[in-house]
Scaffold this motif. Sequence first.
Motif, short mmCIF file in Angstrom:
data_model
loop_
_atom_site.label_atom_id
_atom_site.label_comp_id
_atom_site.label_asym_id
_atom_site.label_seq_id
_atom_site.Cartn_x
_atom_site.Cartn_y
_atom_site.Cartn_z
N HIS A 82 -3.22 -8.06 2.77
CA HIS A 82 -1.98 -7.38 3.19
C HIS A 82 -1.41 -8.10 4.42
O HIS A 82 -2.17 -8.46 5.32
CB HIS A 82 -2.30 -5.92 3.54
N GLU B 237 9.65 2.31 7.11
CA GLU B 237 9.99 2.41 5.69
C GLU B 237 10.39 3.84 5.36
O GLU B 237 11.35 4.09 4.61
CB GLU B 237 8.79 1.97 4.83
N ASN C 91 5.30 -0.34 -3.63
CA ASN C 91 4.03 0.11 -3.06
C ASN C 91 3.26 0.94 -4.06
O ASN C 91 3.85 1.51 -4.98
CB ASN C 91 4.30 0.98 -1.81
N GLU D 95 0.82 -1.20 0.00
CA GLU D 95 0.00 0.00 0.00
C GLU D 95 0.87 1.27 0.00
O GLU D 95 0.95 1.97 -1.00
CB GLU D 95 -0.90 -0.06 1.24
N1 URA Z 1 2.97 -1.68 4.39
C1 URA Z 1 2.99 -1.45 3.06
O1 URA Z 1 1.98 -1.52 2.39
N2 URA Z 1 4.14 -1.13 2.50
C2 URA Z 1 5.26 -1.08 3.17
O2 URA Z 1 6.29 -0.81 2.57
C3 URA Z 1 5.23 -1.35 4.55
C4 URA Z 1 4.06 -1.65 5.14
#
Ligand code: URA
Length: 217
Positions: A174, A68, A101, A62
């Motif tokens: 996810h 990150e 993402n 996402e």
């Molecule tokens: N969730 C995501 O969707 N992307 C990431 O990089 C980390 C957590």
Amino acid sequence: MTPSRRFIDASLVGCYHTDEMSTLDSLNHEIESCTDCELASQRTRVVPGEGPEHSSILFIGEAPGFHEDQEGRPFVGAAGRFLEQLLASINLRRDQVFIANVVKCRPPNNRDPLPGEIQSCRKWLDKQIEVIKPKMIVTLGRYSMVRFFPGESIGKIHGKARKRDSIIYFPMYHPAAALHQGSLRQTLKADMLKVPELLAQMGKGDGGTQAKQLGMF
Ligand code: URA
């Protein structure tokens, strides 16, 4: 991203020689300097994604979260650790696949990305797909799923592959969803176990060889 080759030692050749950048490296540089939406003003680092330039499998999450955003790398927090376990279950390491993402910058306080943010980031994922040319795209979560399956529901279509224009699209929940809702752990594990066979069955393509080269069998 590091260039694909190192700089030539200038003292040996008597001139400065900058290395050619791979197409993916230059795309990453472009993504890293993007200021096309409000998220640019609040980010610490852009998170373009990472993996081999011609990965057979592209995983799409996402948006970057706290960790990150700090590191400039996708899926390095708790959800990332679970993703790595899922990959290990099919004998893959994260450095053998491309992980990206839908949105490349962290939405403040990890809120959901807004439609305008998704729209202005759309071009980057399009370009990544063009360069990487994956055999298989695994969507992680709703935001990534609707990009390829508009109007569908993740509860209905997760774990069901579809082939379109020589690419297999495979929607999964996810990994972070399983951290909140334990029952999804098994669902994610079961769905991930379908990936090697799907890649192997890519019709007349070289999916089987690809899967073998990736060490899945
Ligand atoms: N969730 C995501 O969707 N992307 C990431 O990089 C980390 C957590």
